[in-house]
Write a protein that holds these residues in place. Structure first.
Motif, PDB file in Angstrom:
ATOM      1  N   VAL A  81      46.130 128.007 106.447  1.00  0.00           N
ATOM      2  CA  VAL A  81      47.321 128.653 107.013  1.00  0.00           C
ATOM      3  C   VAL A  81      48.563 127.857 106.630  1.00  0.00           C
ATOM      4  O   VAL A  81      49.572 128.420 106.188  1.00  0.00           O
ATOM      5  N   TRP A  82      48.484 126.533 106.764  1.00  0.00           N
ATOM      6  CA  TRP A  82      49.619 125.680 106.387  1.00  0.00           C
ATOM      7  C   TRP A  82      49.904 125.768 104.885  1.00  0.00           C
ATOM      8  O   TRP A  82      51.060 125.815 104.478  1.00  0.00           O
ATOM      9  N   PHE A  84      49.443 128.289 102.834  1.00  0.00           N
ATOM     10  CA  PHE A  84      50.164 129.536 102.551  1.00  0.00           C
ATOM     11  C   PHE A  84      51.608 129.462 103.041  1.00  0.00           C
ATOM     12  O   PHE A  84      52.532 129.856 102.336  1.00  0.00           O
ATOM     13  N   SER A  85      51.802 128.937 104.221  1.00  0.00           N
ATOM     14  CA  SER A  85      53.143 128.818 104.778  1.00  0.00           C
ATOM     15  C   SER A  85      54.007 127.865 103.951  1.00  0.00           C
ATOM     16  O   SER A  85      55.151 128.178 103.606  1.00  0.00           O
ATOM     17  N   GLU A  86      53.468 126.712 103.641  1.00  0.00           N
ATOM     18  CA  GLU A  86      54.210 125.692 102.898  1.00  0.00           C
ATOM     19  C   GLU A  86      54.498 126.137 101.464  1.00  0.00           C
ATOM     20  O   GLU A  86      55.593 125.913 100.948  1.00  0.00           O
ATOM     21  N   SER A  87      53.544 126.769 100.831  1.00  0.00           N
ATOM     22  CA  SER A  87      53.766 127.217  99.453  1.00  0.00           C
ATOM     23  C   SER A  87      54.832 128.308  99.400  1.00  0.00           C
ATOM     24  O   SER A  87      55.637 128.357  98.469  1.00  0.00           O
ATOM     25  N   ARG A  88      54.870 129.124 100.416  1.00  0.00           N
ATOM     26  CA  ARG A  88      55.911 130.160 100.483  1.00  0.00           C
ATOM     27  C   ARG A  88      57.287 129.527 100.746  1.00  0.00           C
ATOM     28  O   ARG A  88      58.271 129.868 100.111  1.00  0.00           O
ATOM     29  N   ARG A  89      57.322 128.563 101.675  1.00  0.00           N
ATOM     30  CA  ARG A  89      58.570 127.885 102.008  1.00  0.00           C
ATOM     31  C   ARG A  89      59.148 127.152 100.802  1.00  0.00           C
ATOM     32  O   ARG A  89      60.361 127.181 100.569  1.00  0.00           O
ATOM     33  N   ARG A 118      52.158 120.213  95.611  1.00  0.00           N
ATOM     34  CA  ARG A 118      53.283 120.150  96.557  1.00  0.00           C
ATOM     35  C   ARG A 118      54.192 118.963  96.247  1.00  0.00           C
ATOM     36  O   ARG A 118      55.409 119.091  96.251  1.00  0.00           O
TER      37      ARG A 118
END
Length: 142
Positions: A81-82, A84-89, A118
């Motif tokens: 979940v992190w 996906f969130s971090e890669s989008r951010r 990252r």
């Protein structure tokens, strides 16, 4: 192209960031190698092919194995979940490699690979003048 981009950006990184990248790279290699060797051993011992039903059954065969399996499932889900969130951010490229690696190699490979990608992206953003990390004097306040 990915490797060439990585080579040139790696040479210009700070020592700390280079060390982090090398650690993540080593963990990704270990995360690919050791689960793969265990899976090969599983196939050797339990018959030709990879019987996923038997694999899951053995992973829950006793309380210790059950604890490790559930721990991995919950932590891997949270990290995914992190990711996906971090890669989008961060508007990261090449996330498909991480996703593919998760399902074809091992989560132990893809999580450090994501951390490596990252770090590279954070470096790119810093070069563009977009530092998204916390300011150094605020880190201790967490």
């Amino acid at each position: 192209m990915l490797l060439t981009e990585f080579d040139t950006s790696f040479l210009k990184m700070s020592i700390l960031r280079k060390v982090l990248c090398l650690i993540y790279f080593a963990l990704a290699i270990a995360g690919a190698l050791f689960p793969t060797l265990a899976n090969i051993d599983f196939m050797r011992v339990y018959g030709p092919g990879f019987d996923i039903t038997q694999f899951i059954e053995l992973a829950n065969n006793n309380p210790a194995a059950e604890s490790l399996s559930r721990d991995l499932m919950i932590s891997a889900t949270a990290i995914c979940v992190w990711i996906f969130s971090e890669s989008r951010r961060l508007r990261m490229k090449h996330l498909w490699i991480v996703i593919l690696g998760t399902f074809t190699i091992a989560f132990a490979f893809s999580a450090p690979l994501f951390l490596l990608l990252r770090e590279r992206r954070l470096y790119e953003l810093e070069k563009e003048g977009l530092n998204i990390d916390l300011p150094k004097n605020k880190v201790g306040a967490l």
